[in-house]
Design a protein around this motif. Sequence first.
Motif: not given
Length: 466
Positions: A55-61, A109-124
């Motif tokens: 379970l991974g992540f991409i950051v894109a604008d 039976d649940v895994l929790l992942v909190e995410l917080d993206l900072k930086g360029d406001p165009d990114l998601a």
Amino acid sequence: MEAPGAPGIPPTWTSSDKDMVGASLGPSRLWFTVGHGIVNEVYWPRVDLPQIRDLGFIVADGKGFWSEVKRGADYTIATPGPGIPAVQILHRHSRFELALRIAPDPDRDVLLVELDLKGDPDLAPYALLAPHLGGTGSGNRAEVFTNRGRVVLCAEQGPFGLALAAADPGQRDAWRGASAGYVGISDGWQDFARNGVMTWAYDRAGPGNVALMGKLPRRSVLALGFGSGKEAAATLAISALARPFEAVWREQVRAWQAWHTEKAHATGLPGEFHEQVHLSAMVLKAHQDKTYPGAMVASLSVPWGNSTDDPGGYHLVWPRDLVESAGALLELGAAEEARDALRYLIATQLDDGRWAQNQWLGGTPRWGGIQLDEVGFPVLLAAALAEREALGGIEAQDMVRRALAYLVRHGPATEQDRWEETAGINPFTLAVAIAALVAGAEFLDEAERGDVLLLADDWNARIEEW
């Protein structure tokens, strides 16, 4: 709309190069691993059943720039204390920082992942999930599923289901778009690789090697739930999101701190070793199963996983590894955990007195080799508990007698010895066998004891010759 490209490319696992392993001390039957700064295999409902690849992540604008964080290799990992499997990860890039916190729900039976993206406001941020339900990447079905008005990324295969739900800071549905696809053809990663942005929105994919992707707000919490089907998994995941992540995090930290205080003693060791002791104790505890008390797999990993879909890996019980781990827990003061391991070994001893080379948790052998040290090790565990007067009512005589009889009949050489491949004798196996004869003799009557000790003396005298 059905995704094109069935059944996808041949599936594989991910690398067994792990940053972290962890579990809850509550009733939750879920174990997680972290590698390259993201969640890798999650095991449920037993430690021998991995259910996802990663379970991974991409950051894109949305304008052509995109970065998959696991490939950036610029990240740090921290925990609230030594041996506390609540994981903080910070991924750094010239345009952003992505902070993750990972903790299991103690009651679900649940895994929790909190995410917080900072930086360029165009990114998601975008989440990428690769289901491997039932221990394989083949034959999975993926779906962007609306569960009672809430979007959930789901997968099913046989009796297993998973659901990835997401919540914003107000605990509302956080998905801003989602897609299912076939790995290597129509999955979310391929969408970015070909188009630079998320353009596909397929509802379903499968059966095959499938993956799911969804767009998220810059601050959100993911809940990866498991159950008997997508609805059951979704119910668990969504209910877990109705509790603040911070409360789950604090409970995970407090529970492990209390366990270390009670069980993971570093008595008599210099202070410089205390952190390593707590970390090692956590790793051992996190490899224990909850359906089969006392069972421990050799490792929550798949060696050479990035080149195979082998369902076995190291998440099997090797009697050698189990006894060595139980012995370490016993030294820490976790006697009940060691007793459970002995009970499990008594239950899985074969008719002829030996144990399988390795086995699934229920006792079904996986590989068919015979290794003499794996016959001697359970005897040593029984003897170690007896020396501490910690058997707790376990009658180990019959198990010991049968194991020693096998050693006497078949020792000192076995068909597999050197790195589980070559027949013969090596000093390690011989030492375990001799020690088992000596320690196990205490469980025998006087006539048997004398014969066993004479054989141990003979083997010991011939080490250099052999």
